[in-house]
Structure formats: structure tokens, C-alpha cells
Design an enzyme around this catalytic site. Structure first.
Site, PDB file in Angstrom:
ATOM      1  N   ASP A 160      18.666-121.216 -26.202  1.00  0.00           N
ATOM      2  CA  ASP A 160      18.280-122.371 -25.388  1.00  0.00           C
ATOM      3  C   ASP A 160      19.494-123.253 -25.115  1.00  0.00           C
ATOM      4  OD1 ASP A 160      16.504-124.156 -24.038  1.00  0.00           O
ATOM      5  OD2 ASP A 160      16.541-125.473 -25.794  1.00  0.00           O
ATOM      6  N   HIS A 198      18.518-125.247 -21.906  1.00  0.00           N
ATOM      7  CA  HIS A 198      18.435-126.377 -22.851  1.00  0.00           C
ATOM      8  C   HIS A 198      17.179-127.228 -22.584  1.00  0.00           C
ATOM      9  CE1 HIS A 198      21.062-129.232 -25.499  1.00  0.00           C
ATOM     10  NE2 HIS A 198      19.780-129.363 -25.794  1.00  0.00           N
ATOM     11  N   GLU A 219      27.464-125.847 -20.853  1.00  0.00           N
ATOM     12  CA  GLU A 219      26.164-126.040 -20.197  1.00  0.00           C
ATOM     13  C   GLU A 219      26.416-126.788 -18.894  1.00  0.00           C
ATOM     14  OE1 GLU A 219      23.360-127.823 -22.889  1.00  0.00           O
ATOM     15  OE2 GLU A 219      23.434-126.129 -24.248  1.00  0.00           O
ATOM     16  N   ARG A 230      22.869-125.974 -31.023  1.00  0.00           N
ATOM     17  CA  ARG A 230      23.922-126.273 -30.062  1.00  0.00           C
ATOM     18  C   ARG A 230      24.695-124.991 -29.789  1.00  0.00           C
ATOM     19  NH1 ARG A 230      21.525-130.170 -28.917  1.00  0.00           N
ATOM     20  NH2 ARG A 230      22.164-132.369 -29.002  1.00  0.00           N
TER      21      ARG A 230
HETATM   22  P1  NDP Z   1      18.036-132.429 -39.042  1.00  0.00           P
HETATM   23  O1  NDP Z   1      19.164-133.327 -39.392  1.00  0.00           O
HETATM   24  O2  NDP Z   1      16.680-132.738 -39.565  1.00  0.00           O
HETATM   25  O3  NDP Z   1      18.382-130.934 -39.450  1.00  0.00           O
HETATM   26  C1  NDP Z   1      19.654-130.428 -39.373  1.00  0.00           C
HETATM   27  C2  NDP Z   1      19.774-129.351 -40.398  1.00  0.00           C
HETATM   28  O4  NDP Z   1      21.067-128.755 -40.266  1.00  0.00           O
HETATM   29  C3  NDP Z   1      19.662-129.857 -41.838  1.00  0.00           C
HETATM   30  O5  NDP Z   1      18.643-129.168 -42.489  1.00  0.00           O
HETATM   31  C4  NDP Z   1      21.011-129.507 -42.430  1.00  0.00           C
HETATM   32  O6  NDP Z   1      20.896-129.053 -43.756  1.00  0.00           O
HETATM   33  C5  NDP Z   1      21.434-128.357 -41.550  1.00  0.00           C
HETATM   34  N1  NDP Z   1      22.852-128.091 -41.722  1.00  0.00           N
HETATM   35  C6  NDP Z   1      23.887-128.945 -41.694  1.00  0.00           C
HETATM   36  N2  NDP Z   1      25.015-128.306 -41.990  1.00  0.00           N
HETATM   37  C7  NDP Z   1      24.666-127.010 -42.205  1.00  0.00           C
HETATM   38  C8  NDP Z   1      25.377-125.847 -42.549  1.00  0.00           C
HETATM   39  N3  NDP Z   1      26.697-125.887 -42.755  1.00  0.00           N
HETATM   40  N4  NDP Z   1      24.709-124.681 -42.683  1.00  0.00           N
HETATM   41  C9  NDP Z   1      23.381-124.633 -42.478  1.00  0.00           C
HETATM   42  N5  NDP Z   1      22.650-125.719 -42.172  1.00  0.00           N
HETATM   43  C10 NDP Z   1      23.290-126.880 -42.037  1.00  0.00           C
HETATM   44  O7  NDP Z   1      18.027-132.389 -37.457  1.00  0.00           O
HETATM   45  P2  NDP Z   1      16.863-131.871 -36.477  1.00  0.00           P
HETATM   46  O8  NDP Z   1      16.154-130.757 -37.119  1.00  0.00           O
HETATM   47  O9  NDP Z   1      16.096-133.011 -35.979  1.00  0.00           O
HETATM   48  O10 NDP Z   1      17.762-131.306 -35.260  1.00  0.00           O
HETATM   49  C11 NDP Z   1      18.650-130.242 -35.479  1.00  0.00           C
HETATM   50  C12 NDP Z   1      19.506-129.997 -34.264  1.00  0.00           C
HETATM   51  O11 NDP Z   1      18.730-129.383 -33.245  1.00  0.00           O
HETATM   52  C13 NDP Z   1      20.084-131.235 -33.589  1.00  0.00           C
HETATM   53  O12 NDP Z   1      21.252-131.670 -34.241  1.00  0.00           O
HETATM   54  C14 NDP Z   1      20.359-130.747 -32.187  1.00  0.00           C
HETATM   55  O13 NDP Z   1      21.667-130.239 -32.116  1.00  0.00           O
HETATM   56  C15 NDP Z   1      19.375-129.604 -31.996  1.00  0.00           C
HETATM   57  N6  NDP Z   1      18.327-129.902 -31.013  1.00  0.00           N
HETATM   58  C16 NDP Z   1      18.210-129.090 -29.915  1.00  0.00           C
HETATM   59  C17 NDP Z   1      17.209-129.307 -29.008  1.00  0.00           C
HETATM   60  C18 NDP Z   1      17.073-128.436 -27.806  1.00  0.00           C
HETATM   61  O14 NDP Z   1      16.619-128.931 -26.777  1.00  0.00           O
HETATM   62  N7  NDP Z   1      17.405-127.163 -27.893  1.00  0.00           N
HETATM   63  C19 NDP Z   1      16.254-130.409 -29.146  1.00  0.00           C
HETATM   64  C20 NDP Z   1      16.472-131.204 -30.331  1.00  0.00           C
HETATM   65  C21 NDP Z   1      17.475-130.937 -31.224  1.00  0.00           C
HETATM   66  P3  NDP Z   1      21.441-129.950 -44.956  1.00  0.00           P
HETATM   67  O15 NDP Z   1      20.517-131.140 -45.002  1.00  0.00           O
HETATM   68  O16 NDP Z   1      21.359-129.069 -46.131  1.00  0.00           O
HETATM   69  O17 NDP Z   1      22.820-130.342 -44.591  1.00  0.00           O
HETATM   70  C1  DGY Z   2      18.670-133.308 -28.588  1.00  0.00           C
HETATM   71  O1  DGY Z   2      17.898-134.272 -28.583  1.00  0.00           O
HETATM   72  O2  DGY Z   2      19.659-133.246 -29.324  1.00  0.00           O
HETATM   73  C2  DGY Z   2      18.347-132.157 -27.687  1.00  0.00           C
HETATM   74  O3  DGY Z   2      19.353-131.253 -27.578  1.00  0.00           O
HETATM   75  C3  DGY Z   2      17.755-132.525 -26.375  1.00  0.00           C
HETATM   76  O4  DGY Z   2      16.529-133.125 -26.578  1.00  0.00           O
END
Ligand code: NDP
Ligand code: DGY
Length: 322
Positions: free
Chosen positions: A263, A287, A268, A239
């Protein structure tokens, strides 16, 4: 039951809702553009279910406008930082989201962005088009390669892990990661759990794939960029608000870091006059992490199924626990 949908969504999800006759009556903001706030507040009135997107801020005002019927909010996204979860919880409303189904598409895009940024692809394409390609030149348009490098992943969750899996075959030597807790699955990518400072100072590529929380907001700031190697490349597909963009601009324009690929931005869309867009070493995408036809179709269907589950008081395929 009344359902309000805040945007046009892929037909896979619409079909599921339309075929659920007898369960819900659907109204929709019938546009590809975001719904104006006033229309959202109007449209949600009396709704039992709300299907929204990451660009819709669902806060106390929206919940008040919806009134007591609202049982379920289903967002067509895995990120849920646009939802005021405390308020939503107080109202006893269930929440659906779309984890897993977009992991591969987002990881793929992140790798594409990393390679495009590190190997200066947009600059190269631009030079070809504007006649800047005079000959093969030993020192021209050189960038950074992954082979033998150290990659640092901030947030080794579903997407972070999928990114790491895709990067390793490029010959990455060390894979560092940080987060709140060490992950058992990190062993699959030889991931080393390290403090943030160590990750920042030792990585040749930093990839941000954590969720946006009060803790991660503004995490990548002046102090962060000042610890990075001058030759390091910074990539963010989580984000925009995880990054302090003024500090990133300073780091890129002052040669503190080599390049950045984003991205996601704040806001946005990023205004076309934004200083980051004047920099050759900054690649900004609109994005599009999850933007493949099939992924968006599956996200849409899952969002509809979550909504129906919530309306009927039954299981939701992907219910957020909070
Ligand atoms: P997950 O919940 O699987 O992963 C999120 C990760 O963030 C976890 O590993 C968590 O670690 C970590 N995290 C939380 N707090 C912290 C911190 N303080 N420091 C470092 N790491 C931290 O979610 P996803 O992987 O499915 O998605 C991640 C994010 O990607 C979404 O929330 C969204 O914002 C973004 N996204 C963007 C997209 C795009 O189009 N660009 C598409 C899809 C998603 P821990 O478990 O140790 O807390
Ligand atoms: C999400 O799902 O959070 C992405 O940012 C868009 O797919």
C-alpha cells in the site's frame, strides 16, 4: 495567530478552525495536490501553527522559513517520519498527530490487500475483462489461503494488533510478531514474540506494520527475502522505505517468494514505468490505508483540535511525546 494549512483537508477540520474566530487566521494551499516546496517555504512564514500532511517534509529549512512564532505542528497522519523531530524539539515546537482514529480503516485495508494478493484477485479481474476466462480450470489462478497458516507481523503496535485480530478468525494457526519489545497485549491474539529471522523463515504471510525509523529503513532486503518461504506472501502497509524495492523485485521475479502487496512505496506515487508494476504477483495500491470517508473526517477534526490546543498552550487531544 496565523495558521498555514498545506492542502485541502476534509471539511470537518476546516469547520473547527474557521469557527475558532479570535484564535486563528487561516491561510491554505487550496489544492488536492501537494504544495510545491517553494510555496510551503513562503506560506509558512510567520505562522504560529502549521497543519501538514505526510507528503510535506518538515525540516530545518521549513522551521527557518517559519521563524520564531511557530508553536505547533499538527500532522494529519499517525506516521511522523516526515518530521525532523530533533530540529523541532530544539525549537520547542509541540507536535500533534492522529493515532487510533485510523487504526480500524488501515487494518481493514491491509487484510483486503493480503487477501487480494494471496488469492490473485487483480489478476482474476483482468483475465475476465480481457477474455482469458475460457472455462473452470483445476490449475488456474490458484493462490494461498490463511486457514492453518502462520502469520508474522512486524510491529505489533496499534495497527499491527488490529490486523492480527482481523486475521485470526480466518483460521490462522500461529501468530508470530517482532519488534523492539514483547507486548502484553499480544496475549489477546496468542502472539509469539520471536526474533526477526525466525518470523521471516516460518511465516506463510508476513505483514509489515511498524513505524519507519532509522532501524526499520531497508529492513526488508535481499537477505530478508532470501529467508522467506518460496510460497510466502509479503504485505507492507507501513512505509515504502522499510522495503528495498530492487531486492523485492528480484525476489518476486526470480520466484524467491510467491507474491507481494504494497500500500506504500518509494517514491509515492510509484512511477508507472516502475519494474514492480510489470509483475503479476505484485499488487500495488496508492497509499489508501486510512481512506474511508469517516476516518478521513475524524483525522481532519483531530488534526484541527491538536492545532488549536497547541496554539492556545492547552492540552492537545493527541500530542506526540518525543
Ligand atoms: P504504533 O506506534 O502503534 O506501532 C508501531 C510499531 O512499530 C510498534 O509496535 C513498534 O514496536 C514497531 N517497531 C518499531 N521499531 C521496530 C523495529 N525495529 N522492528 C519491528 N517493529 C518495530 O503505530 P501504528 O500502529 O499506529 O502505525 C504504524 C505505522 O503504520 C505508522 O507509523 C505509519 O507509518 C503506518 N501507517 C500507514 C497507513 C497507510 O495508509 N498505509 C495508515 C496509518 C499508518 P515497539 O513498540 O516494540 O518499538
Ligand atoms: C498515516 O497516517 O501515517 C498514514 O500513512 C495515512 O493515513
Amino acid at each position: 495567530m496565523k495558521v498555514f494549512i498545506t492542502r485541502r483537508i476534509p471539511q470537518e477540520g476546516m469547520k473547527i478552525l474557521i469557527e475558532a474566530t479570535g484564535v486563528c487566521e487561516v491561510s491554505q494551499w487550496d489544492s488536492d495536490e501537494p504544495i510545491p516546496r517553494s510555496e510551503l517555504l513562503k506560506g509558512v512564514q510567520g505562522a504560529h501553527g502549521l497543519l501538514c500532511l505526510l507528503s510535506d517534509k518538515i525540516d530545518a529549512e521549513v522551521l527557518d522559513a517559519a521563524g520564531p512564532n511557530l508553536k505547533v505542528i499538527s500532522t494529519m497522519s499517525v506516521g511522523f517520519d516526515h518530521l525532523a523531530l530533533e530540529e523541532i524539539k530544539k525549537c520547542g515546537i509541540r507536535v500533534g498527530y492522529t493515532p487510533d482514529v485510523l487504526t480500524d480503516a488501515t487494518a481493514e485495508l491491509t487484510v483486503a490487500l493480503l487477501l487480494a494478493t494471496a488469492r490473485r484477485l487483480p489478476e482474476g479481474v483482468e483475465e475476465v475483462k480481457k477474455g482469458g476466462w475460457s472455462s473452470w480450470k483445476p490449475l488456474w489462478l490458484c493462490g494461498y489461503g490463511l486457514s492453518g497458516s502462520t502469520v508474522g507481523v512486524i510491529g505489533l503496535g496499534r495497527i499491527g494488533m488490529a490486523i492480527a485480530q482481523r486475521l485470526l478468525p480466518f483460521g490462522v494457526k500461529r501468530l508470530l510478531y517482532t519488534g523492539r519489545t514483547a507486548k502484553a497485549h499480544a496475549a489477546e491474539v496468542n502472539g509469539e514474540f520471536v526474533p526477526l529471522d525466525e518470523l521471516v523463515s516460518e511465516s506463510d504471510f508476513i505483514v509489515v506494520s511498524c513505524s519507519l525509523t532509522p532501524e526499520t529503513q531497508g529492513l526488508c532486503d535481499k537477505a530478508f527475502f532470501s529467508k522467506m518461504k518460496k510460497t510466502a506472501v509479503f504485505i507492507n502497509s507501513s512505509r515504502g522505505a522499510v522495503v528495498n524495492q530492487e531486492d523485492l523485485y528480484e525476489a518476486l521475479s526470480g520466484g524467491q517468494i510467491a507474491a507481494a502487496g504494497l500500500d506504500v512505496t518509494t517514491p509515492e506515487p510509484l512511477p508507472t514505468s516502475h519494474p514492480l508494476l510489470t509483475l503479476k504477483n505484485c499488487v500495488v495500491l496508492p497509499h489508501i490505508g486510512s481512506a474511508t470517508y469517516s476516518t478521513r473526517g475524524v483525522m481532519s477534526a483531530l488534526t484541527a483540535q491538536n492545532l488549536l490546543g497547541g496554539l492556545q498552550g492547552s492540552d492537545m487531544p493527541s500530542e506526540l511525546s518525543f
